[in-house]
Design an enzyme around this catalytic site. Sequence first.
Site, PDB file in Angstrom:
ATOM      1  N   GLU A  13     -16.141  -4.416 -45.068  1.00  0.00           N
ATOM      2  CA  GLU A  13     -16.176  -5.536 -46.113  1.00  0.00           C
ATOM      3  C   GLU A  13     -15.371  -4.843 -47.454  1.00  0.00           C
ATOM      4  O   GLU A  13     -15.296  -4.084 -47.954  1.00  0.00           O
ATOM      5  CB  GLU A  13     -17.406  -5.700 -46.439  1.00  0.00           C
ATOM      6  N   HIS A  61     -16.478 -10.977 -45.020  1.00  0.00           N
ATOM      7  CA  HIS A  61     -17.452 -10.614 -43.748  1.00  0.00           C
ATOM      8  C   HIS A  61     -16.587 -10.530 -42.463  1.00  0.00           C
ATOM      9  O   HIS A  61     -15.944 -11.303 -42.170  1.00  0.00           O
ATOM     10  CB  HIS A  61     -18.186 -12.055 -43.545  1.00  0.00           C
ATOM     11  N   ASP A  72     -26.907 -11.150 -49.189  1.00  0.00           N
ATOM     12  CA  ASP A  72     -25.966 -11.736 -50.115  1.00  0.00           C
ATOM     13  C   ASP A  72     -26.769 -12.478 -50.941  1.00  0.00           C
ATOM     14  O   ASP A  72     -26.180 -12.584 -52.200  1.00  0.00           O
ATOM     15  CB  ASP A  72     -24.957 -12.691 -48.976  1.00  0.00           C
TER      16      ASP A  72
END
Length: 116
Positions: A13, A61, A72
């Site tokens: 990420e 993502h 998140d």
Amino acid sequence: MIMEASKDTYPMEFGALLKGEHDVIYEIAIMPGTIQGDHHTIMWMGSKPVDFTIIGSVHSHPSGVIRPSDADLHMFQNTGPIHMIVGYPYRDTDYKFFNRKGEEIKIGIIGGNQIE
């Protein structure tokens, strides 16, 4: 820049903070000490500058799923009212904006698309 940074860090990420003013996002702020992993980005909030132009966060993502996870939603509470998630394969249309509650919101893109 966000899509290119996400491509560069794939399969991990990418994460950063969004800077803006008057509903215009104009910059990203990369936090020192950010840890990127296959399923997470950890930003150490102790290194967050005192900067009132920070209005939210952006992260990728790698799975391509563009919706906030429980982690998140927790992060959204600490980083401002606007949050962007970009998804693999990181094309110009592979993103969504969310509020602190994880509800999709409309944000205009200068010279680009607007989320419907």
